[in-house]
Structures are given as structure tokens and as C-alpha cells.
Scaffold this motif. Sequence first.
Motif, PDB file in Angstrom:
ATOM      1  N   ILE A   1       0.833  -1.279   0.186  1.00 19.81           N
ATOM      2  CA  ILE A   1       0.070  -0.097   0.042  1.00 19.81           C
ATOM      3  C   ILE A   1       0.839   1.221  -0.101  1.00 19.81           C
ATOM      4  N   THR A   2       1.933   1.122   0.727  1.00 21.55           N
ATOM      5  CA  THR A   2       2.899   2.242   0.752  1.00 21.55           C
ATOM      6  C   THR A   2       3.449   2.574  -0.528  1.00 21.55           C
ATOM      7  N   GLU A   3       3.840   1.762  -1.266  1.00 27.70           N
ATOM      8  CA  GLU A   3       4.535   1.706  -2.677  1.00 27.70           C
ATOM      9  C   GLU A   3       3.876   1.686  -3.699  1.00 27.70           C
ATOM     10  N   ALA A   4       2.298   1.562  -3.733  1.00 25.72           N
ATOM     11  CA  ALA A   4       1.664   1.577  -4.593  1.00 25.72           C
ATOM     12  C   ALA A   4       1.411   3.015  -5.417  1.00 25.72           C
ATOM     13  N   SER A   5       1.033   2.825  -6.675  1.00 24.54           N
ATOM     14  CA  SER A   5       1.007   4.174  -7.522  1.00 24.54           C
ATOM     15  C   SER A   5      -0.597   4.516  -7.063  1.00 24.54           C
ATOM     16  N   ALA A   6      -1.553   3.770  -6.868  1.00 24.16           N
ATOM     17  CA  ALA A   6      -2.890   3.965  -6.402  1.00 24.16           C
ATOM     18  C   ALA A   6      -3.364   2.586  -5.734  1.00 24.16           C
ATOM     19  N   LEU A   7      -4.649   2.797  -5.205  1.00 27.22           N
ATOM     20  CA  LEU A   7      -5.370   1.539  -4.648  1.00 27.22           C
ATOM     21  C   LEU A   7      -6.683   1.541  -5.263  1.00 27.22           C
ATOM     22  N   LEU A   8      -6.671   0.636  -5.840  1.00 24.21           N
ATOM     23  CA  LEU A   8      -8.160   0.142  -6.719  1.00 24.21           C
ATOM     24  C   LEU A   8      -9.057  -0.631  -5.714  1.00 24.21           C
ATOM     25  N   VAL A   9      -9.831   0.133  -5.181  1.00 28.56           N
ATOM     26  CA  VAL A   9     -10.756  -0.141  -4.074  1.00 28.56           C
ATOM     27  C   VAL A   9     -12.093  -0.714  -4.587  1.00 28.56           C
ATOM     28  N   ILE A  10     -12.481  -2.026  -4.548  1.00 30.37           N
ATOM     29  CA  ILE A  10     -13.458  -2.886  -5.055  1.00 30.37           C
ATOM     30  C   ILE A  10     -14.593  -2.630  -4.089  1.00 30.37           C
ATOM     31  N   LEU A  11     -15.599  -2.111  -4.421  1.00 33.15           N
ATOM     32  CA  LEU A  11     -16.718  -1.833  -3.341  1.00 33.15           C
ATOM     33  C   LEU A  11     -17.971  -2.754  -3.904  1.00 33.15           C
ATOM     34  N   SER A  12     -18.340  -3.633  -2.699  1.00 33.30           N
ATOM     35  CA  SER A  12     -19.269  -4.513  -2.976  1.00 33.30           C
ATOM     36  C   SER A  12     -19.941  -4.590  -1.519  1.00 33.30           C
ATOM     37  N   GLN A  13     -21.061  -5.288  -1.413  1.00 36.43           N
ATOM     38  CA  GLN A  13     -21.679  -5.598  -0.305  1.00 36.43           C
ATOM     39  C   GLN A  13     -20.580  -6.274   0.904  1.00 36.43           C
ATOM     40  N   ALA A  14     -19.999  -7.112   0.206  1.00 35.63           N
ATOM     41  CA  ALA A  14     -18.981  -8.170   1.246  1.00 35.63           C
ATOM     42  C   ALA A  14     -17.699  -7.189   1.459  1.00 35.63           C
ATOM     43  N   ALA A  15     -17.440  -6.232   0.466  1.00 33.07           N
ATOM     44  CA  ALA A  15     -16.217  -5.431   0.813  1.00 33.07           C
ATOM     45  C   ALA A  15     -16.740  -4.423   1.882  1.00 33.07           C
ATOM     46  N   VAL A  16     -17.677  -3.691   1.648  1.00 31.39           N
ATOM     47  CA  VAL A  16     -17.921  -2.476   2.817  1.00 31.39           C
ATOM     48  C   VAL A  16     -17.994  -2.984   4.344  1.00 31.39           C
ATOM     49  N   SER A  17     -18.390  -4.374   4.335  1.00 30.95           N
ATOM     50  CA  SER A  17     -18.814  -4.850   5.790  1.00 30.95           C
ATOM     51  C   SER A  17     -17.505  -5.622   6.241  1.00 30.95           C
ATOM     52  N   SER A  18     -16.385  -5.625   5.612  1.00 34.60           N
ATOM     53  CA  SER A  18     -15.208  -6.209   5.877  1.00 34.60           C
ATOM     54  C   SER A  18     -14.253  -5.235   6.617  1.00 34.60           C
ATOM     55  N   ALA A  19     -13.730  -5.529   7.740  1.00 36.21           N
ATOM     56  CA  ALA A  19     -13.056  -4.534   8.613  1.00 36.21           C
ATOM     57  C   ALA A  19     -11.715  -4.516   8.052  1.00 36.21           C
ATOM     58  N   TRP A  20     -11.092  -5.438   7.408  1.00 37.68           N
ATOM     59  CA  TRP A  20      -9.815  -5.423   6.729  1.00 37.68           C
ATOM     60  C   TRP A  20      -9.952  -4.522   5.636  1.00 37.68           C
ATOM     61  N   CYS A  21     -10.912  -4.716   4.660  1.00 40.63           N
ATOM     62  CA  CYS A  21     -10.916  -3.682   3.583  1.00 40.63           C
ATOM     63  C   CYS A  21     -11.117  -2.320   3.936  1.00 40.63           C
ATOM     64  N   GLN A  22     -11.622  -2.116   5.256  1.00 39.19           N
ATOM     65  CA  GLN A  22     -11.864  -0.647   5.832  1.00 39.19           C
ATOM     66  C   GLN A  22     -10.290  -0.276   6.330  1.00 39.19           C
ATOM     67  N   LYS A  23      -9.780  -1.269   6.492  1.00 34.42           N
ATOM     68  CA  LYS A  23      -8.134  -0.454   7.126  1.00 34.42           C
ATOM     69  C   LYS A  23      -7.439  -0.287   5.865  1.00 34.42           C
ATOM     70  N   GLU A  24      -7.540  -1.283   4.833  1.00 40.13           N
ATOM     71  CA  GLU A  24      -6.878  -0.825   3.354  1.00 40.13           C
ATOM     72  C   GLU A  24      -7.472   0.540   3.004  1.00 40.13           C
ATOM     73  N   LEU A  25      -8.574   0.781   2.998  1.00 40.30           N
ATOM     74  CA  LEU A  25      -9.165   2.010   2.356  1.00 40.30           C
ATOM     75  C   LEU A  25      -8.593   3.252   3.087  1.00 40.30           C
ATOM     76  N   ASN A  26      -8.782   3.125   4.611  1.00 36.43           N
ATOM     77  CA  ASN A  26      -8.155   4.175   5.509  1.00 36.43           C
ATOM     78  C   ASN A  26      -6.749   4.560   5.198  1.00 36.43           C
ATOM     79  N   SER A  27      -5.969   3.520   4.958  1.00 33.77           N
ATOM     80  CA  SER A  27      -4.413   3.598   4.554  1.00 33.77           C
ATOM     81  C   SER A  27      -4.238   4.578   3.286  1.00 33.77           C
ATOM     82  N   GLY A  28      -5.150   3.993   2.335  1.00 32.76           N
ATOM     83  CA  GLY A  28      -5.103   4.673   0.994  1.00 32.76           C
ATOM     84  C   GLY A  28      -5.412   6.094   1.168  1.00 32.76           C
ATOM     85  N   LEU A  29      -6.522   6.441   2.046  1.00 34.63           N
ATOM     86  CA  LEU A  29      -7.090   7.725   2.264  1.00 34.63           C
ATOM     87  C   LEU A  29      -6.129   8.555   3.003  1.00 34.63           C
TER      88      LEU A  29
END
Length: 285
Positions: free
Chosen positions: A50-78
Amino acid sequence: MPIFISYSHQDSQFVDRLAEQLVQHRVYVWMDRWELHVGDSFITKVQEAITEASALLVILSQAAVSSAWCQKELNSGLMRELEERHVIVLPVVIDDCKVPIFLREKLYADFRQNFDDGLRAILEAIARVTSATTGRIDELNYHSDWALDWEIYEDDALFRLTLVGHGAAQPYSVLTVAEITLGSESTHAYIAAARQRGDEEAQKQVIAALVAATSALGGATMLLVDQMERSERYQIIHNSLHYYIAVSARRLGLDTGRNLLVNLGEQFRNVLTQMESVTSSGSSA
């Protein structure tokens, strides 16, 4: 640098299809199931990616938005987006879900109706954050648009870096052009390096030579006293390659009657920094 794909494993079938299409379009992607191996530290590897990526492609679905781990990755990107002040997070909607509040003001790629339309939107967005040969440098009340083009023949290599700078409160722009030519032996060495390390890494070294020349040979600044073009020439050996460099600058627009000091060295360093932020010596999966 890669595009990091953040997703819920419940959406693996869609993500695999998307990742394969991105690779076919020569996009370097980082996805956990492709990159992690037995014994790797999951948290460490993901944090580094995440630190080295050019960008984060964040896949948003019902499963993803309810995932605590996906939320952590999103927060890191933001957080990166806030700190670096440019686009990092690229949202992708694949089903009817509740979009996180901090993403609601962003445009997103929509795959709910048509995969090809969504893919086209992603490729356009990725091109804006991963191009190593064109870009915009934003500073307080000032920005510079730049592009690098080149012609390479068997015994001749010519690179041209063009920058147009404009201050929000100024009635003029500044055009800067740097032409970099390699001698015949250096051209062959450059071609060999490009084949071994990739074009983007080799092009980055050309701009590094330009930075070194203007910094070491007394050409870091240029004084413009009117609309007439000013120019300087340099020769430098950088990383064993011989470069011949011609730099010119001129003011376009209204004449304010004041002299203008152009910081060439800073311009070229900013271009190099931006190139480094989007290049990677790795290869796609």
C-alpha cells in the motif's frame, strides 16, 4: 509502481477477471493471492504494498464494505491521499452497496451494468496516476505541466522534456524545453539498459542526468528579462553515459515589466521525483 487491488475474497471471481484484463493492458498490479507466499507476513507485505503503490483500486461490494480488513486498507489509502495531496484511491463499484462516506464525493468506475465500460473508466483513471512521461506538478498558487518525448535510432538518441508553468495570479506562462542527446556509444548503452531494466527506468536516468547537469554546472536558474528565449548548453558524464544538453526558457503572455527568475534545477528535480513516484523496476504478474 503497482496498482494495489483492495477487495473481499468473496469477490475473487470478479477480481481475477479484472486483474487479468489489467495485466493484458500492461498495468502492473499487486494482489495478495498473486504476491504472497507461505511464510510471508501478511500484514507487513500488505503495508509495504500500500505504501509503495501508485494507487489503490478499491473494490466496493456488499461484502467489501462490511469487511473490517478492507476498511483498514481503504483508510491507509485515504491517509496517503491526504498526506501526498494527489489521487491515490480509485473506487470501483460492482454491486449495490453502501459507499463509505469518505468516497461519496469521488467518481467511481461502475461495473454493475457493463464490464467493458467499467474497465475503460479504470484504465483512464490509472493512466493519470501511472504515466512516467507526462504529468502535472502542483505547488501553492502554481502548477507546471510537463511531458517527455524521445526518438531513438541505432546511433542516435534524442530526448525532449517540455514544461509549461503557470501561476494562478500571473498573466503569463513560462515555457521550458530541455533537449538531451546521447553520443553513439552512450546510445547503445542506453538501449541495453532499457532492455534490461525497462524503458521507464532508463528514461528516469536521462532526467537524473539533466538534474545533475543543471545543478553541478551552474545552470540551476535562468533570468528572463523580456519575452526573448534564453538558452544554455551543457555536457556531462552521468553513470558512465555522455549527455549533450540544451536548455531554453521563455515567457509567454503579458509583459509585466519585471525580470523573472526561473528555477530550472527545481523544475527538473520535481519531474524526476514525479517519475520516481510512478515507476517500478518490477514486472507484472
